[in-house]
Write a protein that holds these residues in place. Structure first.
Motif, PDB file in Angstrom:
ATOM      1  N   SER A  62       9.330 -12.013  15.038  1.00 46.04           N
ATOM      2  CA  SER A  62       8.491 -10.819  14.893  1.00 46.04           C
ATOM      3  C   SER A  62       9.312  -9.629  14.403  1.00 46.04           C
ATOM      4  O   SER A  62       8.869  -8.876  13.527  1.00 46.04           O
ATOM      5  N   ALA A  63      10.516  -9.461  14.964  1.00 43.34           N
ATOM      6  CA  ALA A  63      11.373  -8.339  14.547  1.00 43.34           C
ATOM      7  C   ALA A  63      11.736  -8.489  13.064  1.00 43.34           C
ATOM      8  O   ALA A  63      11.698  -7.515  12.304  1.00 43.34           O
ATOM      9  N   SER A 117      10.105 -16.262  19.051  1.00 41.54           N
ATOM     10  CA  SER A 117       9.022 -15.386  18.586  1.00 41.54           C
ATOM     11  C   SER A 117       9.486 -13.936  18.512  1.00 41.54           C
ATOM     12  O   SER A 117       9.067 -13.200  17.619  1.00 41.54           O
ATOM     13  N   ALA A 118      10.327 -13.529  19.474  1.00 43.03           N
ATOM     14  CA  ALA A 118      10.821 -12.147  19.491  1.00 43.03           C
ATOM     15  C   ALA A 118      11.616 -11.847  18.224  1.00 43.03           C
ATOM     16  O   ALA A 118      11.399 -10.825  17.560  1.00 43.03           O
ATOM     17  N   HIS A 175      17.059 -10.493  25.358  1.00 38.57           N
ATOM     18  CA  HIS A 175      17.263 -10.459  26.813  1.00 38.57           C
ATOM     19  C   HIS A 175      15.942 -10.278  27.576  1.00 38.57           C
ATOM     20  O   HIS A 175      15.678 -10.969  28.549  1.00 38.57           O
ATOM     21  N   GLY A 176      15.135  -9.365  27.126  1.00 42.46           N
ATOM     22  CA  GLY A 176      13.867  -9.108  27.832  1.00 42.46           C
ATOM     23  C   GLY A 176      12.690  -9.829  27.203  1.00 42.46           C
ATOM     24  O   GLY A 176      11.570  -9.350  27.283  1.00 42.46           O
ATOM     25  N   SER A 177      12.942 -10.952  26.574  1.00 42.53           N
ATOM     26  CA  SER A 177      11.843 -11.645  25.905  1.00 42.53           C
ATOM     27  C   SER A 177      11.351 -12.810  26.745  1.00 42.53           C
ATOM     28  O   SER A 177      12.067 -13.314  27.607  1.00 42.53           O
ATOM     29  N   ILE A 178      10.114 -13.234  26.471  1.00 44.26           N
ATOM     30  CA  ILE A 178       9.629 -14.448  27.154  1.00 44.26           C
ATOM     31  C   ILE A 178       9.747 -15.640  26.200  1.00 44.26           C
ATOM     32  O   ILE A 178       9.623 -16.774  26.600  1.00 44.26           O
ATOM     33  N   ASP A 179       9.941 -15.358  24.916  1.00 44.86           N
ATOM     34  CA  ASP A 179      10.139 -16.416  23.924  1.00 44.86           C
ATOM     35  C   ASP A 179      11.076 -15.862  22.855  1.00 44.86           C
ATOM     36  O   ASP A 179      10.646 -15.110  21.976  1.00 44.86           O
ATOM     37  N   THR A 219      19.699  -7.251  23.005  1.00 44.51           N
ATOM     38  CA  THR A 219      18.609  -6.383  23.451  1.00 44.51           C
ATOM     39  C   THR A 219      17.264  -7.031  23.139  1.00 44.51           C
ATOM     40  O   THR A 219      16.350  -7.010  23.968  1.00 44.51           O
ATOM     41  N   LEU A 220      17.176  -7.612  21.956  1.00 49.22           N
ATOM     42  CA  LEU A 220      15.912  -8.201  21.511  1.00 49.22           C
ATOM     43  C   LEU A 220      15.539  -9.436  22.325  1.00 49.22           C
ATOM     44  O   LEU A 220      14.376  -9.644  22.658  1.00 49.22           O
TER      45      LEU A 220
END
Lengths: 193, 275
Positions: free
Chosen positions: B263-264, B259-260, B252-256, B249-250
């Motif tokens: 950040s989480a 970094s995603a 799949h919709g990320s651009i990087d 989930t984290l």
């Protein structure tokens, strides 16, 4: 004595406003969640569910504010056309990512906790969702836009959606400004088809 | 010939199991921290007033999230390389394994296994509660353990969720204890297979492993004993499948992706420190 009375009345009216704001935001959230859960319950196929769930999500999630805050101060450097494209791409990306997680007939049991007014026109509504045997604490950050309460951030298990995208967007913005970010968003949207 | 052939199958299997065990260690720590965060989510919401500059207008400049302090990442290029490697392992090895696990065990069974594993890790939580001088939480944790072990048939059912005083007991781990003691984070690092940890949290993770009764059973049974595999595989796969969903989930919709995930991790981390 008169000053004390006026001060008390002023404080009482502020508390009253805060309660009214909390109630309005909470009601909006509950209605929206109920609407989405109802769609999930009734949907027969995943494809049908993804199509049906988008309109209520688009109504309650404020993608314009989410995009702007995810981009941060660099937003001012975007041309109006770039801003519109960023909002459009961000909306598609978020909706595709999260609606893909919905499964017909499977929905969380949401428990609402007392919300708090963090600033004028801002309410944070904490909830607990039980889903597939796991407990998820989710805080909805809501803001009043001309009497219409919308969600401007979702904090799941302590992780803010907007803050998470802010970190990712910063990388692209440092790399090549608005153009680099828009290219990355276009790529992501293409990949999440 | 047949022995050689079976050996050929045994080693990759053991390698995968040991790899999963390592991942699960991370998963356990993350799950624990997730629970810690869960309980304090509303507190975070209140503390967000410090982060969010009050603004009554939606026409702000988007500076609300500017004050978030990142954990230093001095070896980012190296971390990104390891992150890429881990992603391939998750994608090509763990993902298919989790898929198989989910297809074999129905959701109810997976939840039951997950509950038993969580219940068995009670000593780790209660010791850390005491190290943080939280006797009341340690008491509630003990009550929860007793209820789930007895009424919940060895922890198979989380009966405590139905008891208001026990359904939200804040979970803890060694990393949180270190944070409470004022030990600084050190830098952010991505470890092969294990994933992201600050230096302090990595040492805390080792402490959690040492306090985990399942580790004791595994060590007592010998590295490749039947009991060892019987205790390791369920805890690895049950937690691993949940964690794989979160990772998907984290990212799949990320651009990087890097970094995603960073950040989480940092946001979770901040929650732990603010407890």
């Amino acid at each position: 004595m008169k000053t004390l009375l006026l001060t008390s009345l002023f404080i009482a009216s502020l508390i009253g406003f805060a309660h009214a704001a909390n109630d309005a935001a909470e009601n909006r959230l509950k209605t929206s969640v109920a609407e989405v859960v109802d769609i999930v319950k009734k949907a027969k196929t995943r494809e049908e569910l993804i199509i049906d769930v988008k309109p209520p999500l688009e109504r309650v999630l404020n993608f314009s504010v989410m995009t702007r805050r995810s981009i941060g101060p660099a937003w001012k450097q975007f041309t109006p056309a770039q801003q519109q494209e960023a909002i459009k791409l961000f909306t598609v990306m978020i909706l595709r990512t999260y609606t893909a997680k919905f499964t017909p007939g499977e929905f969380p049991l949401v428990e609402y906790k007392p919300s708090s007014c963090t600033a004028p026109g801002r309410v944070e509504a904490p909830t607990t969702a039980m889903y597939r045997g796991s407990r998820y604490d989710t805080v909805y950050r809501m803001e009043d836009q001309n009497g219409n309460w919308t969600i401007t951030d979702v904090v799941i298990e302590g992780v803010s959606l907007v803050a998470d995208y802010r970190t990712q967007f910063d990388v692209e913005l440092k790399r090549g400004g608005a153009d680099a970010l828009l290219s990355a968003l276009r790529r992501s949207v293409a990949n999440t088809k | 010939m047949s022995i050689n052939r079976s050996r050929r199958f045994i080693w990759p299997t053991l390698l995968i199991i040991s790899g999963l065990a390592l991942v699960e260690g991370h998963v356990q720590a993350t799950e624990q921290s997730k629970s810690n965060i869960t309980v304090k989510a509303s507190k975070w919401a209140n503390s967000s007033k410090e982060i969010v500059s009050p603004s009554s207008s939606l026409e702000d400049t988007g500076d609300d999230y500017a004050n978030f302090k990142h954990i230093p990442d001095p070896v980012e290029p190296v971390n990104r390389g390891i992150f890429w490697f881990n992603h391939q392992i998750y994608h090509y090895v763990f993902h298919p394994l989790v898929k198989v696990y989910k297809s074999i065990f129905p959701h109810q069974v997976r939840t039951g296994i997950s509950n038993v594993v969580y219940n068995a890790q009670y000593p780790c939580r209660v010791i850390n509660d005491m190290l943080q001088w939280k006797p009341q939480t340690a008491g509630l944790e003990t009550e929860k353990f007793l209820v789930n072990t007895t009424a919940g048939v060895g922890g198979l059912f989380k009966v405590s969720d139905k008891i208001p005083s026990l359904n939200n007991v804040p979970s803890t781990d060694t990393s949180i204890t270190f944070a409470k003691w004022g030990i600084p984070n050190g830098c952010y690092a991505v470890w092969p297979i294990l994933g992201p940890y600050s230096i302090r949290d990595f040492v805390g993770f080792a402490g959690d492993i040492a306090m985990d009764p399942i580790t004791w059973i595994t060590m007592g049974a010998g590295t490749f004993g039947t009991l060892s595999i019987a205790t390791t595989v369920p805890r690895v796969t049950s937690k691993g499948s949940d964690q794989m969903d979160n990772y998907d989930t984290l990212t799949h919709g990320s651009i990087d992706r890097y970094s995603a995930v960073r950040s989480a991790y940092e946001q979770n981390h901040k929650m732990q420190e603010s407890r």
